[in-house]
Design a protein around this motif. Structure first.
Motif, PDB file in Angstrom:
ATOM      1  N   VAL A 201       0.913  -1.040  -0.078  1.00 33.70           N
ATOM      2  CA  VAL A 201       0.006  -0.070   0.040  1.00 33.70           C
ATOM      3  C   VAL A 201       0.932   1.095   0.026  1.00 33.70           C
ATOM      4  CG1 VAL A 201      -0.036  -0.001   2.507  1.00 33.70           C
ATOM      5  CG2 VAL A 201      -1.870   1.340   1.061  1.00 33.70           C
ATOM      6  N   VAL A 202       0.651   2.156  -0.989  1.00 35.63           N
ATOM      7  CA  VAL A 202       1.425   3.497  -1.079  1.00 35.63           C
ATOM      8  C   VAL A 202       0.467   4.418  -0.562  1.00 35.63           C
ATOM      9  CG1 VAL A 202       2.421   4.949  -2.649  1.00 35.63           C
ATOM     10  CG2 VAL A 202       2.451   2.499  -3.099  1.00 35.63           C
ATOM     11  N   GLY A 214      -3.938  10.678   0.662  1.00 39.29           N
ATOM     12  CA  GLY A 214      -4.513   9.473  -0.419  1.00 39.29           C
ATOM     13  C   GLY A 214      -3.580   8.350  -0.398  1.00 39.29           C
ATOM     14  N   TYR A 215      -4.160   7.249  -0.948  1.00 42.34           N
ATOM     15  CA  TYR A 215      -3.533   5.957  -0.811  1.00 42.34           C
ATOM     16  C   TYR A 215      -3.703   5.202  -2.193  1.00 42.34           C
ATOM     17  CZ  TYR A 215      -7.763   3.395   0.029  1.00 42.34           C
ATOM     18  OH  TYR A 215      -9.064   2.829  -0.073  1.00 42.34           O
ATOM     19  N   HIS A 216      -2.971   4.041  -2.326  1.00 38.99           N
ATOM     20  CA  HIS A 216      -3.199   3.031  -3.638  1.00 38.99           C
ATOM     21  C   HIS A 216      -3.044   1.771  -2.813  1.00 38.99           C
ATOM     22  CE1 HIS A 216      -3.671   1.127  -7.473  1.00 38.99           C
ATOM     23  NE2 HIS A 216      -2.602   0.956  -7.450  1.00 38.99           N
ATOM     24  N   ARG A 230      -0.787   6.603  -9.102  1.00 40.41           N
ATOM     25  CA  ARG A 230      -2.087   6.460  -8.580  1.00 40.41           C
ATOM     26  C   ARG A 230      -2.264   6.866  -7.301  1.00 40.41           C
ATOM     27  NH1 ARG A 230      -5.029   2.617 -11.726  1.00 40.41           N
ATOM     28  NH2 ARG A 230      -3.940   1.543 -13.313  1.00 40.41           N
ATOM     29  N   ALA A 231      -1.492   6.790  -6.364  1.00 39.40           N
ATOM     30  CA  ALA A 231      -1.636   7.244  -4.898  1.00 39.40           C
ATOM     31  C   ALA A 231      -1.597   8.944  -4.976  1.00 39.40           C
ATOM     32  CB  ALA A 231      -0.490   7.076  -4.059  1.00 39.40           C
ATOM     33  N   ILE A 414      -2.943  11.504 -15.186  1.00 38.99           N
ATOM     34  CA  ILE A 414      -1.729  11.696 -14.572  1.00 38.99           C
ATOM     35  C   ILE A 414      -1.001  10.359 -14.429  1.00 38.99           C
ATOM     36  CG2 ILE A 414      -2.502  10.819 -12.294  1.00 38.99           C
ATOM     37  CD1 ILE A 414      -0.859  13.094 -10.973  1.00 38.99           C
ATOM     38  N   VAL A 415      -1.775   9.144 -14.783  1.00 33.20           N
ATOM     39  CA  VAL A 415      -1.258   7.876 -14.783  1.00 33.20           C
ATOM     40  C   VAL A 415      -0.986   7.550 -16.350  1.00 33.20           C
ATOM     41  CG1 VAL A 415      -1.294   5.733 -13.729  1.00 33.20           C
ATOM     42  CG2 VAL A 415      -2.271   7.437 -12.551  1.00 33.20           C
TER      43      VAL A 415
END
Length: 598
Positions: A201-202, A214-216, A230-231, A414-415
């Motif tokens: 998990v980021v 935020g997280y991913h 993505r995070a 962004i990704v």
């Protein structure tokens, strides 16, 4: 007490020099306080029980054969280590040198101490080593590690400058201490469990308020630059609570990310982005997004002027503290936890617990979302027992902060991937005009009419990273030309470039065969689900394909999969419908299957 006794106490005890460099003062009058070290004058004659050797090391230093030995011993203890030698030198190495030196000076030949006692003076030498290191604390820290010396030279954090909101953001990845599984269709009917690898998990945390932005949850074996992006996108976009399967009251009142609690912070940018120096965090792709979209500076250990170091929890204390809390209050409380170390398992089998409880990947995603959202609404001891969201509200109420907002269109892309490709084909080669991009061929009908673009270098933009079937074409000046679509076998099911790369890798290893007009994603799914259970964990690309299909299925259905499962099967309607239908009446496909259609 006589005057002579008082004078003697003052001169001999109170005015004596303390080991800290000052005089003893009134400390010298404490009962049984020793102000002078033991001075042995009699020869050493140990008895049968090992006694009678008090002050033996001091006697060795003062003996004619031990002249200069004390300075040599101190130098050997504090000397600089060689390049290949460990910084943590064991005491046994000093002890061996100690005995060899005394043996060369003739102590063993004469039968003197320490060769006439059982332990050869090991305990005495250990105490002397401790005293020498205590007298030289700076050198002792250098001998321990370079990091210890650097930490001692720094402050304790009390004079740390106050940061404004969104001044600095810390980012790091954490491996979840839990095992989980997925349910795959069984050829015998129903489903069967398959274990998966541990996930990462980021997380992005704002330093001033300790709020998680935020997280991913990465489904790969190791984090990549796409996971970090993505995070970052999660921190810049609005957030909404999930529809949970395990309960409706999992979220605390007021829980959520800052973008959900404060609408004015949607797309709010930060100034500094502090990372630990991993390649996924400092690559050109992430640095370019931070500079162009967020307008932030990347703080990494590779910079000579940077204060941070790799693998140092003190340089990013807030994100490391959050990970410890995430583990202690979350996944470590489950029966499927692996613990932070093999000892922490306490004899349990997390794999067997995951299979017995059927702790699925979807449950872990929901649990992670609720833990992070509830953290932002939980009182924090470092904030005066205010929650991170309350602290952020307090900082915003001061009126000194005006957020910079990123462009929503730039955040959405962004990704995405962008590459300069040459338009190939034409009459001379006898092929349809096309682009070669990411192991795939892209073309469209309108390209056949634009023969003037043959041989030109054009930009291919993959705006939706979860649907690599389509890409937009534009000139180098930025003029939009049209949309192209991937040729078989990449034209049917939505997928990402990571899934495509994994499929090509399996094909090169002869583990997967792709026909001309087949569906490559379907072939990957069949391969992963046909793998014998218990051999290897499910392929990361299979997990990524499941996630993408679920996302597109929810877009097609207009609601989440949890809502569809709660609605249940309309048994009454299906029972009322005759078994044989007219062939002219079409039947609706499930959302996951509709996501694979045109």
């Amino acid at each position: 007490m006589s005057r002579v006794q008082t004078y003697r106490l003052l001169t001999e005890r109170c005015l004596a020099v303390h080991p800290d460099g000052d005089v003893h003062g009134w400390r010298g009058l404490l009962p049984y306080a020793r102000v002078k070290s033991y001075d042995r004058k009699a020869p050493i004659k140990p008895n049968a029980w090992g006694g009678g050797a008090v002050g033996a090391l001091q006697w060795v230093f003062q003996s004619p054969a031990g002249r200069g030995f004390e300075s040599c011993l101190r130098e050997h203890i504090l000397r600089k280590r060689s390049v290949l030698e460990s910084s943590l030198r064991p005491r046994m190495a000093v002890f061996r040198w100690f005995l060899a030196e005394l043996r060369d000076r003739g102590f063993e030949h004469r039968g003197d101490w320490p060769f006439n006692v059982e332990k050869r003076g090991y305990v005495t030498l250990s105490r002397f080593i401790d005293r020498v290191l205590a007298e030289n604390p700076a050198r002792a820290r250098q001998l321990t590690s370079d990091d210890s010396a650097r930490k001692a030279a720094s402050g304790d954090g009390t004079r740390r400058p106050l940061l404004a909101p969104f001044e600095r953001v810390e980012c790091d990845a954490h491996k979840l201490d839990s095992r989980m599984m997925v349910l795959v269709p069984s050829p015998h009917g129903g489903t069967e469990p398959r274990m998966i690898h541990r996930l990462w998990v980021v997380v992005l945390i704002e330093v001033a308020s300790r709020a998680v932005l935020g997280y991913h949850l990465s489904l790969r074996r190791e984090c990549a630059a796409e996971d970090v992006l993505r995070a970052i996108r999660c921190a810049l976009q609005p957030w909404a609570p999930r529809e949970l399967q395990f309960g409706n009251a999992a979220y605390l009142p007021g829980a959520g990310l800052p973008a959900h609690r404060f609408p004015q912070l949607v797309g709010a940018c930060w100034n500094e982005f502090s990372v630990d120096g991993a390649l996924a965090n400092i690559c050109k792709r992430v640095d370019g997004v931070l500079h162009d979209v967020v307008g932030a500076k990347l703080v990494k250990p590779q910079d000579r002027a940077s204060f941070s170091r790799r693998r140092s929890k003190d340089d990013r204390p807030f994100i490391e503290s959050f990970f410890a809390r995430l583990a202690a209050d979350g996944f470590h409380r489950l029966s499927t936890t692996t613990g932070s170390s093999p000892v922490a398992r306490r004899g349990t089998d997390p794999d067997a617990a995951a299979l017995a409880t059927q702790f699925q990947l979807e449950y872990a995603q929901e649990l992670l979302d609720t833990l992070i959202a509830n953290y932002n609404a939980t009182p924090h001891s470092g904030l005066g027992y205010r929650s991170p969201l309350e602290q952020l509200d307090r900082l915003l109420a001061q009126g000194n902060f005006k957020p910079r907002r990123a462009d929503p269109d730039a955040v959405r892309r962004i990704v995405g991937t962008r590459k300069l490709c040459t338009l190939l084909g034409g009459v001379k080669s006898g092929r349809r005009p096309h682009f070669n991009f990411a192991n795939g061929r892209y073309s469209a009908e309108w390209l056949c009419l634009r023969t003037d673009l043959l041989g030109e270098n054009l930009w291919l933009n993959l705006d939706d990273e979860d649907d690599a079937r389509y890409a937009t074409v534009s000139t180098q000046q930025g003029h939009f030309l049209g949309v192209v679509r991937a040729a078989p076998p990449w034209h049917r099911t939505p997928h990402s470039l990571y899934v495509r790369q994994a499929i090509r890798s399996l094909e090169k290893r002869r583990l997967l065969h792709l026909a001309t007009n087949s569906d490559a994603v379907e072939a990957l799914i069949r391969y992963a689900e046909a793998t014998p259970s218990g051999k290897l964990p499910a392929h990361p690309a299979y997990l990524e394909a499941r996630r993408i299909l679920q996302k597109h299925a929810e877009q097609v259905a207009g609601q989440s999969m949890v809502s569809l499962s709660r609605m249940g099967s309309t048994s009454a309607e299906h029972d009322a419908v005759p078994a044989q239908r007219d062939r002219g009446i079409g039947t609706a496909l499930p959302p996951m299957r509709r996501a694979q259609q045109w």
